[in-house]
Design a protein around this motif. Structure first.
Motif, short mmCIF file in Angstrom:
data_model
loop_
_atom_site.label_atom_id
_atom_site.label_comp_id
_atom_site.label_asym_id
_atom_site.label_seq_id
_atom_site.Cartn_x
_atom_site.Cartn_y
_atom_site.Cartn_z
N GLY A 1 34.45 28.03 35.90
CA GLY A 1 35.01 29.17 35.17
C GLY A 1 34.94 28.95 33.66
O GLY A 1 34.81 29.90 32.89
N VAL A 2 35.02 27.69 33.24
CA VAL A 2 34.99 27.39 31.81
C VAL A 2 33.72 27.95 31.17
O VAL A 2 33.76 28.57 30.10
CB VAL A 2 35.05 25.86 31.59
N PHE A 3 32.59 27.77 31.84
CA PHE A 3 31.33 28.25 31.26
C PHE A 3 31.21 29.77 31.35
O PHE A 3 30.68 30.40 30.44
CB PHE A 3 30.13 27.56 31.91
N GLY B 1 27.96 33.34 33.96
CA GLY B 1 28.87 32.76 34.94
C GLY B 1 28.10 32.05 36.04
O GLY B 1 26.91 31.70 35.86
N ASP B 2 28.75 31.85 37.17
CA ASP B 2 28.14 31.09 38.27
C ASP B 2 26.80 31.66 38.73
O ASP B 2 25.92 30.92 39.18
CB ASP B 2 29.09 31.06 39.48
N VAL B 3 26.65 32.99 38.66
CA VAL B 3 25.45 33.62 39.22
C VAL B 3 24.20 33.32 38.39
O VAL B 3 23.07 33.49 38.85
CB VAL B 3 25.67 35.15 39.36
N ARG C 1 33.66 44.57 43.29
CA ARG C 1 34.17 44.50 44.66
C ARG C 1 35.70 44.43 44.66
O ARG C 1 36.36 44.90 45.56
CB ARG C 1 33.59 43.25 45.34
N ASP C 2 36.25 43.79 43.61
CA ASP C 2 37.71 43.65 43.51
C ASP C 2 38.20 44.28 42.22
O ASP C 2 37.58 44.10 41.17
CB ASP C 2 38.09 42.17 43.48
N LEU C 3 39.33 44.96 42.31
CA LEU C 3 39.89 45.54 41.09
C LEU C 3 40.76 44.53 40.35
O LEU C 3 41.00 44.64 39.17
CB LEU C 3 40.73 46.77 41.43
N GLY D 1 33.79 39.40 36.79
CA GLY D 1 34.06 37.97 36.60
C GLY D 1 34.54 37.67 35.19
O GLY D 1 34.74 38.58 34.37
N HIS D 2 34.68 36.38 34.91
CA HIS D 2 35.27 35.95 33.64
C HIS D 2 34.48 36.46 32.43
O HIS D 2 35.07 36.86 31.43
CB HIS D 2 35.32 34.42 33.58
N SER D 3 33.15 36.42 32.50
CA SER D 3 32.35 36.82 31.34
C SER D 3 32.50 38.31 31.06
O SER D 3 32.55 38.73 29.90
CB SER D 3 30.87 36.50 31.57
C1 LIG Z 1 39.90 26.34 44.39
C2 LIG Z 1 39.08 26.51 43.17
C3 LIG Z 1 39.63 26.16 41.95
C4 LIG Z 1 38.88 26.31 40.78
N1 LIG Z 1 39.46 25.97 39.63
C5 LIG Z 1 38.76 26.05 38.48
C6 LIG Z 1 39.34 25.71 37.25
O1 LIG Z 1 40.50 25.28 37.18
N2 LIG Z 1 38.59 25.85 36.14
C7 LIG Z 1 37.32 26.30 36.19
O2 LIG Z 1 36.68 26.40 35.15
N3 LIG Z 1 36.74 26.65 37.33
C8 LIG Z 1 37.42 26.54 38.49
N4 LIG Z 1 36.82 26.89 39.66
C9 LIG Z 1 35.45 27.43 39.66
C10 LIG Z 1 35.50 28.90 39.32
O3 LIG Z 1 36.25 29.58 40.28
C11 LIG Z 1 34.13 29.56 39.23
O4 LIG Z 1 33.24 28.75 38.58
C12 LIG Z 1 34.32 30.85 38.43
O5 LIG Z 1 35.18 31.70 39.13
C13 LIG Z 1 33.01 31.55 38.21
O6 LIG Z 1 33.28 32.65 37.40
P1 LIG Z 1 32.36 33.92 37.36
O7 LIG Z 1 32.84 34.71 36.21
O8 LIG Z 1 30.93 33.52 37.40
O9 LIG Z 1 32.62 34.70 38.72
P2 LIG Z 1 33.95 35.04 39.50
O10 LIG Z 1 35.16 34.61 38.79
O11 LIG Z 1 33.77 34.53 40.89
O12 LIG Z 1 33.95 36.61 39.51
C14 LIG Z 1 32.97 37.34 40.17
C15 LIG Z 1 33.49 38.71 40.42
O13 LIG Z 1 32.41 39.51 40.84
C16 LIG Z 1 32.80 40.38 41.87
N5 LIG Z 1 31.70 40.49 42.81
C17 LIG Z 1 31.15 39.50 43.54
N6 LIG Z 1 30.13 39.98 44.27
C18 LIG Z 1 30.04 41.30 43.97
C19 LIG Z 1 29.19 42.35 44.40
N7 LIG Z 1 28.22 42.14 45.27
N8 LIG Z 1 29.38 43.60 43.92
C20 LIG Z 1 30.37 43.84 43.02
N9 LIG Z 1 31.20 42.88 42.59
C21 LIG Z 1 31.03 41.63 43.05
C22 LIG Z 1 34.01 39.75 42.55
O14 LIG Z 1 34.92 40.78 42.81
C23 LIG Z 1 34.53 38.74 41.53
O15 LIG Z 1 35.77 39.17 41.02
C24 LIG Z 1 37.55 26.77 40.84
C25 LIG Z 1 37.00 27.13 42.07
C26 LIG Z 1 37.76 26.98 43.21
C27 LIG Z 1 37.13 27.34 44.51
#
Ligand SMILES: Cc1cc2nc3c(=O)[nH]c(=O)nc-3n(C[C@H](O)[C@H](O)[C@H](O)COP(=O)(O)OP(=O)(O)OC[C@H]3O[C@@H](n4cnc5c(N)ncnc54)[C@H](O)[C@@H]3O)c2cc1C
Length: 739
Positions: free
Chosen positions: A306-308, A292-294, A43-45, A18-20
């Protein structure tokens, strides 16, 4: 006598790209920590950048512009990559379970796996309803809908469940995308349902009004205070009286955590997210971090966005290093207010921050600039130099008096684990170990043996074990023989006892699994330590001499069939330089994991006159050998060679395996009357292959059927790549032709 600095003493495992974690990888690339090994399990490259997701869906960005390729970034950070999904964490045992492969231990864990929309979907996606995350699965489902709009003239009513920024951006982006869809027969009608009395909760009144106006202008009705709980038989159901009709539904509801966190033993907040302190450290386990979200920071709740996740990246990286060095962690508190740039599908956006909101094309321009800069930060990486062999110095400092063996306790422990997991049978040498393995040769058969040994070209011990075993087995398969038994030399990198036994377990799991899939016994081996992981497998089989397919039987008129693409040498050379895309490496590994056993049986059934496996000498080298020993010549159809994805582009950049210059010397034996040495495929005939395909000569009358059967067996890239012809004294052995 050891260089302690070079020993691996701790494992940092990153789950999710993820982003962090983008920041974590980049930070570790700039600040490597001696003794700490990093493994990314993802899960995703290719990770989608949330800011560009709506623009990607609307069609303003192509896939690469809106995704970050984690493989080159991880290479840059010196991190291992395991492309697989984590399905469980056991925080007490410090172990993660990974789908389809052995579990992995950690000393330090960081979780950045994002979230999924809350929905009743049991399976990831269903036919008539799907969730916006995981994004790649959503994109697949959406492409099917696009196809329907092109092929069917019935209009489509699509309900977007969720009235937050994500839901609105998605609805507007999908609508825009469909207006651009060529050949469309039907229209798309969208509607949005939200459980609130307003759109965009958390944003100011002006921004909300701007979006309400835009949705009205674009004829997207909004159903307020409609809490949807299900979608069945074309109706959205929930706590509202009149069911709302739709053909399909997309869930873009508020974030929910992965179910597997529940049994992890980690402290979770009331919504099921990992409870962390302001240092992003689990409140229950100080060796676990999340962002991140988790993650949920109890002291300052922030929306899932995503910002956070981005803002937490660098503080997370720094705290992981501090934790590793046993230093005091530093808390992080992001601002409560932040600028949101929310797109409206077309190249237009609304900016919202605190109490103010603005809109215009310039907002989109600004968003586009910021987002592209973000992507560049993680995809334009400094050049990496190639290291042919960096092991000499370290190896010399390590006492070699023990024959560089790993400790016997490590070996015993690993063999016991392997024996239990894979149910090693009684007649195996491992069950009753002696000084050597005793193998009885059945009457009337001859013993066929081969050995291969090479250094790891990938950093995943489990996959490496599988590929090395397949590579070795292919020597026997090429002769039409299935291996009865095998011995293994497994070298793992210098490290603490615990690290070495984990690596050995992973490597041996890959070896044993592959041997078992091929019906081959493991009867013995040797384990050692070195500066680089390596694996050697010797294989034994029995056959009647008359059943063997030799290299020497090629007959003029036969067609040459190759069962697998070429280019692994180029690809993995590029991977070392951080220049290979994740999906290219993935595609090659998928092929390399396939056994050649079924291909060999098929070639035998179609009475192949000769066969060999394509390995270190490259296609040209192996064909040369076959033709020379068979006293014929071979025409290579240079335009028909199956190649792994990405190989041509890398080869054009001048990337080649370090073995290629040796292989290319054979070019003097190749006739090129049509000047085909300038063909872009030409360098690839010299590319050395790891776990390469079989190349066999088959009578022309049989070739079509043989090809069909190979493809049915899963060798879907098998190809006729040449023809054998009669040779006169003066002819060259190989020649290049167009097919
Ligand atoms: C349509 C849409 C538009 C959005 N637009 C914005 C925006 O403009 N700005 C913004 O700030 N936020 C936006 N968001 C919210 C944003 O997508 C999430 O808050 C953000 O992606 C969370 O980031 P993250 O780093 O926590 O996780 P993610 O970006 O979701 O990354 C998690 C990664 O972990 C991997 N993963 C997941 N589960 C597993 C597992 N079990 N084993 C191994 N790998 C795993 C996945 O491959 C994934 O790539 C949007 C959301 C949606 C649905």
């Amino acid at each position: 006598m050891q260089n302690k600095e070079s020993l691996i003493t701790s494992d940092l495992v990153l789950i999710g790209g993820g982003h962090s974690h983008l920041f974590v990888l980049k930070h570790f690339a700039m600040n490597p920590q001696p003794g700490l090994r990093i493994t990314l399990v993802t899960r995703d490259l290719h990770t989608p950048y949330s800011g560009m997701l709506p623009g990607f869906i609307a069609g303003h960005y192509d896939y690469d512009a809106a995704h970050i390729d984690l493989l080159p970034l991880a290479r840059f950070a010196g991190a291992r990559v395991i492309h697989a999904e984590v399905t469980a964490i056991n925080a007490e045992r410090k172990q993660i379970t990974i789908a389809g492969r052995p579990s992995l231990n950690y000393d330090l864990l960081s979780i950045n796996t994002g979230s999924r929309p809350t929905s009743p979907l049991l399976q990831d996606q269903q036919n008539d309803q799907f969730a916006v995350k995981p994004v790649d699965r959503f994109i697949d489902s959406w492409h099917r809908l696009e196809q329907r709009l092109v092929e069917d003239d019935k209009d489509l009513q699509l309900a977007v469940i969720g009235g937050g920024a994500g839901g609105i951006e998605l609805a507007l982006s999908l609508q825009y995308r469909v207006t651009q869809l060529a050949g469309r027969k039907a229209s798309l009608r969208l509607l949005i349902l939200t459980d609130r009395d307003r759109l965009l909760p958390g944003h100011n009144k002006r921004a909300r009004q701007m979006f309400a106006d835009i949705l009205q202008q674009r004829a997207i009705p909004v159903f307020y205070q409609h809490r949807v709980t299900g979608f069945q038989n074309g109706f959205l159901q929930g706590d509202f009286e009149t069911p709302v009709a739709a053909d399909k539904a997309i869930w873009v509801t508020h974030a929910s955590p992965a179910e597997w966190l529940t049994d992890s033993g980690l402290a979770l907040d009331t919504n099921g997210f990992i409870a962390v302190n302001p240092c992003l450290q689990s409140v229950s386990h100080d060796d676990v971090f999340a962002a991140g979200d988790v993650a949920a920071v109890a002291d300052y709740p922030r929306p899932k966005s995503g910002v956070f996740a981005v803002r937490q990246g660098l503080p997370l990286a720094r705290n992981l290093i501090l934790r590793y060095r046993q230093r005091k962690l530093r808390p992080f508190r992001p601002q409560a207010q932040f600028l949101s740039l929310i797109s409206t599908g077309d190249r237009f956006a609304i900016a919202s921050r605190g109490p103010w909101a603005l809109q215009g094309k310039w907002c989109w321009w600004l968003k586009d600039r910021i987002d592209r800069k973000f992507i560049r930060r993680f995809s334009e990486l400094p050049e990496m130099t190639r290291v042919e062999d960096d092991g000499g110095e370290i190896a010399a400092m390590r006492c070699g008096g023990c024959g560089s063996k790993v400790g016997s306790e490590i070996l015993e422990r690993v063999l016991e684990q392997i024996g239990q997991k894979y149910g090693i049978s009684n007649d195996s040498g491992l069950e009753h170990p002696d000084d050597a393995a005793l193998i009885r040769i059945p009457a009337g058969r001859e013993l066929i043996q081969s050995i291969d040994h090479f250094r790891s070209f990938i950093d995943d011990p489990y996959l490496f074990g599988k590929i090395a075993t397949n590579h070795a087995l292919a020597d026997l398969h090429a002769m039409g023989v299935n291996a009865h038994s095998a011995m293994v030399i497994a070298n793992v990198v210098f490290g603490s006892e615990d690290k070495q036994s984990q690596d050995l377990y992973q490597l041996m799991s890959g070896v044993v699994e592959t041997l078992q899939q091929n019906g081959t016994l493991l009867v013995g081996g040797h384990s050692g330590e070195a500066s680089q992981m390596s694996c050697g497998v010797s294989v034994n089989g029995f056959a009647r001499p008359e059943d063997l397919i030799l290299k020497t039987g090629v007959r003029p008129g036969d067609l040459l069939i190759l069962t697998r693409p070429l280019g692994s040498g180029v690809l993995f050379a590029a991977d070392m330089l951080g220049k290979a895309r994740g999906d290219w490496i993935d595609a090659a590994i998928e092929q390399m994991l396939m056994s050649s056993r079924d291909a060999a049986s098929c070639l035998q059934e179609f009475r192949a006159s000769a066969c060999t496996d394509v390995t270190g000498f490259g296609l040209a080298g192996h064909l040369f050998e076959m033709a020379r020993e068979s006293a014929c010549a071979i025409e290579i159809y240079i335009d028909r060679l199956p190649l792994y994805p990405g190989v041509i582009s890398l080869s054009r950049q001048g990337i080649a395996s370090s073995l290629q210059p040796q292989n290319i010397r054979i070019r003097h034996g190749i006739k090129d009357t049509e000047n085909l040495a300038s063909h872009e495929n030409y360098p690839l005939i010299f590319d050395p292959q790891t776990a390469g395909g079989l190349v066999a000569s088959v009578a022309e009358a049989q070739a079509d059927k043989c090809m069909q059967q190979l493809r049915q067996l899963g060798y879907d890239q098998a190809q006729v790549i040449g023809r054998a012809i009669a040779r006169t004294e003066t002819d060259r052995i190989l020649s290049l032709v167009n097919s």
